[in-house]
Design a protein around this motif. Structure first.
Motif, PDB file in Angstrom:
ATOM      1  N   CYS A  64      13.859  21.019  -8.953  1.00 19.62           N
ATOM      2  CA  CYS A  64      15.026  21.257  -8.105  1.00 19.62           C
ATOM      3  C   CYS A  64      15.994  22.243  -8.777  1.00 19.62           C
ATOM      4  CB  CYS A  64      15.747  19.944  -7.808  1.00 19.62           C
ATOM      5  SG  CYS A  64      16.596  19.221  -9.234  1.00 19.62           S
ATOM      6  N   VAL A  65      16.891  22.781  -7.974  1.00 21.00           N
ATOM      7  CA  VAL A  65      17.912  23.707  -8.485  1.00 21.00           C
ATOM      8  C   VAL A  65      19.302  23.095  -8.308  1.00 21.00           C
ATOM      9  CG1 VAL A  65      16.532  25.782  -8.148  1.00 21.00           C
ATOM     10  CG2 VAL A  65      17.929  24.918  -6.258  1.00 21.00           C
ATOM     11  N   CYS A  66      19.334  21.761  -8.255  1.00 22.33           N
ATOM     12  CA  CYS A  66      20.606  21.056  -8.043  1.00 22.33           C
ATOM     13  C   CYS A  66      21.529  21.232  -9.250  1.00 22.33           C
ATOM     14  CB  CYS A  66      20.367  19.576  -7.802  1.00 22.33           C
ATOM     15  SG  CYS A  66      19.340  19.211  -6.360  1.00 22.33           S
ATOM     16  N   GLN A  67      22.816  21.223  -9.000  1.00 20.96           N
ATOM     17  CA  GLN A  67      23.822  21.224 -10.055  1.00 20.96           C
ATOM     18  C   GLN A  67      24.429  19.825 -10.120  1.00 20.96           C
ATOM     19  OE1 GLN A  67      24.255  23.979 -12.044  1.00 20.96           O
ATOM     20  NE2 GLN A  67      22.534  24.741 -10.808  1.00 20.96           N
ATOM     21  N   GLY A  68      24.514  19.264 -11.323  1.00 22.78           N
ATOM     22  CA  GLY A  68      25.009  17.895 -11.445  1.00 22.78           C
ATOM     23  C   GLY A  68      23.932  16.909 -11.041  1.00 22.78           C
ATOM     24  N   CYS A  70      21.368  15.088  -8.210  1.00 23.97           N
ATOM     25  CA  CYS A  70      20.630  15.462  -6.999  1.00 23.97           C
ATOM     26  C   CYS A  70      21.153  14.766  -5.746  1.00 23.97           C
ATOM     27  CB  CYS A  70      19.151  15.143  -7.172  1.00 23.97           C
ATOM     28  SG  CYS A  70      18.295  16.188  -8.360  1.00 23.97           S
ATOM     29  N   SER A  71      21.935  13.715  -5.915  1.00 24.19           N
ATOM     30  CA  SER A  71      22.440  12.972  -4.754  1.00 24.19           C
ATOM     31  C   SER A  71      23.769  13.506  -4.252  1.00 24.19           C
ATOM     32  CB  SER A  71      22.597  11.493  -5.112  1.00 24.19           C
ATOM     33  OG  SER A  71      23.575  11.323  -6.128  1.00 24.19           O
ATOM     34  N   GLN A  72      24.295  14.548  -4.887  1.00 22.31           N
ATOM     35  CA  GLN A  72      25.654  14.994  -4.574  1.00 22.31           C
ATOM     36  C   GLN A  72      25.717  16.242  -3.701  1.00 22.31           C
ATOM     37  OE1 GLN A  72      27.280  15.398  -8.528  1.00 22.31           O
ATOM     38  NE2 GLN A  72      27.875  13.236  -8.643  1.00 22.31           N
ATOM     39  N   GLY A  73      24.592  16.863  -3.374  1.00 21.32           N
ATOM     40  CA  GLY A  73      24.611  18.076  -2.560  1.00 21.32           C
ATOM     41  C   GLY A  73      24.825  17.769  -1.091  1.00 21.32           C
ATOM     42  N   PRO A  74      24.991  18.812  -0.283  1.00 23.59           N
ATOM     43  CA  PRO A  74      25.167  18.631   1.160  1.00 23.59           C
ATOM     44  C   PRO A  74      23.941  18.011   1.814  1.00 23.59           C
ATOM     45  CG  PRO A  74      24.876  20.957   0.591  1.00 23.59           C
ATOM     46  CD  PRO A  74      25.079  20.218  -0.679  1.00 23.59           C
ATOM     47  N   THR A  75      22.754  18.266   1.230  1.00 26.24           N
ATOM     48  CA  THR A  75      21.516  17.621   1.680  1.00 26.24           C
ATOM     49  C   THR A  75      20.816  17.034   0.468  1.00 26.24           C
ATOM     50  OG1 THR A  75      20.283  19.690   1.453  1.00 26.24           O
ATOM     51  CG2 THR A  75      21.220  19.192   3.628  1.00 26.24           C
ATOM     52  N   SER A  78      14.409  16.865  -2.491  1.00 27.16           N
ATOM     53  CA  SER A  78      13.152  16.117  -2.457  1.00 27.16           C
ATOM     54  C   SER A  78      12.974  15.256  -3.711  1.00 27.16           C
ATOM     55  CB  SER A  78      11.974  17.077  -2.303  1.00 27.16           C
ATOM     56  OG  SER A  78      11.919  17.991  -3.388  1.00 27.16           O
ATOM     57  N   CYS A  79      13.459  15.728  -4.873  1.00 24.94           N
ATOM     58  CA  CYS A  79      13.359  14.945  -6.116  1.00 24.94           C
ATOM     59  C   CYS A  79      14.037  13.583  -5.953  1.00 24.94           C
ATOM     60  CB  CYS A  79      14.009  15.682  -7.279  1.00 24.94           C
ATOM     61  SG  CYS A  79      13.224  17.226  -7.742  1.00 24.94           S
ATOM     62  N   PHE A  80      15.259  13.611  -5.431  1.00 25.77           N
ATOM     63  CA  PHE A  80      16.031  12.382  -5.274  1.00 25.77           C
ATOM     64  C   PHE A  80      15.349  11.447  -4.278  1.00 25.77           C
ATOM     65  CE2 PHE A  80      19.380   9.859  -3.223  1.00 25.77           C
ATOM     66  CZ  PHE A  80      19.924   9.228  -4.334  1.00 25.77           C
ATOM     67  N   LEU A  81      14.840  12.002  -3.177  1.00 27.95           N
ATOM     68  CA  LEU A  81      14.187  11.191  -2.154  1.00 27.95           C
ATOM     69  C   LEU A  81      12.904  10.553  -2.700  1.00 27.95           C
ATOM     70  CD1 LEU A  81      14.651  13.509   0.961  1.00 27.95           C
ATOM     71  CD2 LEU A  81      15.903  11.401   0.428  1.00 27.95           C
ATOM     72  N   SER A 114      22.227  13.154 -16.515  1.00 29.83           N
ATOM     73  CA  SER A 114      22.681  11.884 -15.940  1.00 29.83           C
ATOM     74  C   SER A 114      22.319  11.753 -14.469  1.00 29.83           C
ATOM     75  CB  SER A 114      24.198  11.755 -16.107  1.00 29.83           C
ATOM     76  OG  SER A 114      24.865  12.840 -15.467  1.00 29.83           O
ATOM     77  N   CYS A 115      21.503  12.673 -13.949  1.00 33.14           N
ATOM     78  CA  CYS A 115      21.100  12.629 -12.542  1.00 33.14           C
ATOM     79  C   CYS A 115      20.409  11.304 -12.222  1.00 33.14           C
ATOM     80  CB  CYS A 115      20.165  13.794 -12.238  1.00 33.14           C
ATOM     81  SG  CYS A 115      19.506  13.783 -10.560  1.00 33.14           S
ATOM     82  N   LYS A 116      20.667  10.755 -11.043  1.00 35.04           N
ATOM     83  CA  LYS A 116      20.079   9.476 -10.639  1.00 35.04           C
ATOM     84  C   LYS A 116      18.578   9.580 -10.425  1.00 35.04           C
ATOM     85  CE  LYS A 116      24.322   7.596  -8.629  1.00 35.04           C
ATOM     86  NZ  LYS A 116      24.980   7.085  -7.413  1.00 35.04           N
TER      87      LYS A 116
END
Length: 282
Positions: A64-68, A70-75, A78-81, A114-116
């Motif tokens: 993923c290319v998430c910052q912070g 993965c559960s905090q973005g607008p959508t 797939s990693c978090f799901l 610290s990503c969930k």
């Protein structure tokens, strides 16, 4: 290495002798006990996660290319799901599903440590304690309630090849010593092939090395963890049911999919109605 401490509030009414794994978020306690084999603990090399002599980082574009987190973005990415799906299975019918595969963010991902979706990568975050039993040797107990599906610890050790694991097992048998060599088989995606993963925690590992076998499956669920960007999977232990404070932690050494069988020469003292009398073969 273990370090001695004194008058710690963590030991409650028990005699706290030392901590092991002082780099853990919550270092496990070692309780003093007459006749305990302290040499095994003091000479044990403690590591936070399984160690490989090879670079196991993969070039992986699926991260993923998430910052912070993965559960905090607008959508939700797939990693978090994927990770959440695995964790929910463990909170429900994880044991009925056999060896659950948990997918997590890894080196290929840009999210924070610290990503969930890195549920098993924070080390031990619950209070555990080693204590001595004249029959079983070292045991591990929970010092706080552990709800079903909660992460307890990784089964950390040295990754070894199949040939190396056989050589080590032969040497352990020759020396008539106990060992903590765990073997799991991981089904490879989109194929009928499987990967045999051998993790030896006999002299190098973490608190899981001291968790005993139970023929009835125990109260912990071994789970294969795959991290995006890592070649080798890890094994994590989750609460298979609600565990009360003070309860011994156990799991079956015959991990589902390992191919391990019963009939080793090492006697089992799990004391359950399902006890076969002997520990499984690796």
């Amino acid at each position: 290495p273990a370090r001695k401490v004194s008058n710690s509030p963590l030991c409650h009414q028990r005699d706290l002798l030392m901590y092991i794994g002082v780099a853990e978020t919550v270092p496990p306690i070692v309780e003093a006990s007459e006749g305990a084999d302290l040499q095994t603990v003091q000479q044990f090399k403690y590591i936070l996660t399984s160690a490989s002599p090879l670079d196991q980082t993969l070039t992986d574009s699926s991260g993923c290319v998430c910052q912070g987190c993965c559960s905090q973005g607008p959508t939700l990415c797939s990693c978090f799901l994927e990770c959440t799906k695995g964790l929910q299975a463990l909170q429900g019918d994880g044991r009925a599903a056999g060896l659950v595969l948990l997918l997590e963010c890894g080196p290929a991902c840009s999210c924070s440590c610290s990503c969930k979706a890195r549920a098993t990568q924070q080390g031990v975050t619950v209070q555990l304690a080693l204590y001595w039993s004249s029959q079983k040797g070292w045991c591990v107990r929970a010092c706080e309630p552990l709800p079903q599906g909660s992460f307890v610890c990784e089964y950390a050790g040295e990754y070894v090849s199949s040939s190396e694991s056989e050589q080590r097992l032969a040497e352990y048998d020759k020396q008539e010593r106990g060992h903590a060599l765990l073997v799991v088989r991981v089904q490879l995606p989109s194929t009928t092939s499987s990967l045999k993963c051998c993790i030896d925690a006999t002299t190098t590992g973490n608190v899981a090395r001291f968790i005993n076998h139970s023929c009835d499956g125990g109260n912990l669920e071994p789970v294969v963890v795959s991290m995006k960007g890592n070649l080798l999977p890890r094994v994590a232990l989750f609460a298979a049911r609600d565990i009360v404070a003070g309860e011994e932690l156990t799991f079956s050494y015959a991990v589902a999919g390992s191919g391990a069988g019963c009939g080793s020469s090492r006697q089992c003292f799990c004391g359950t109605s399902a006890c076969s009398g002997y520990l499984p073969k690796a």
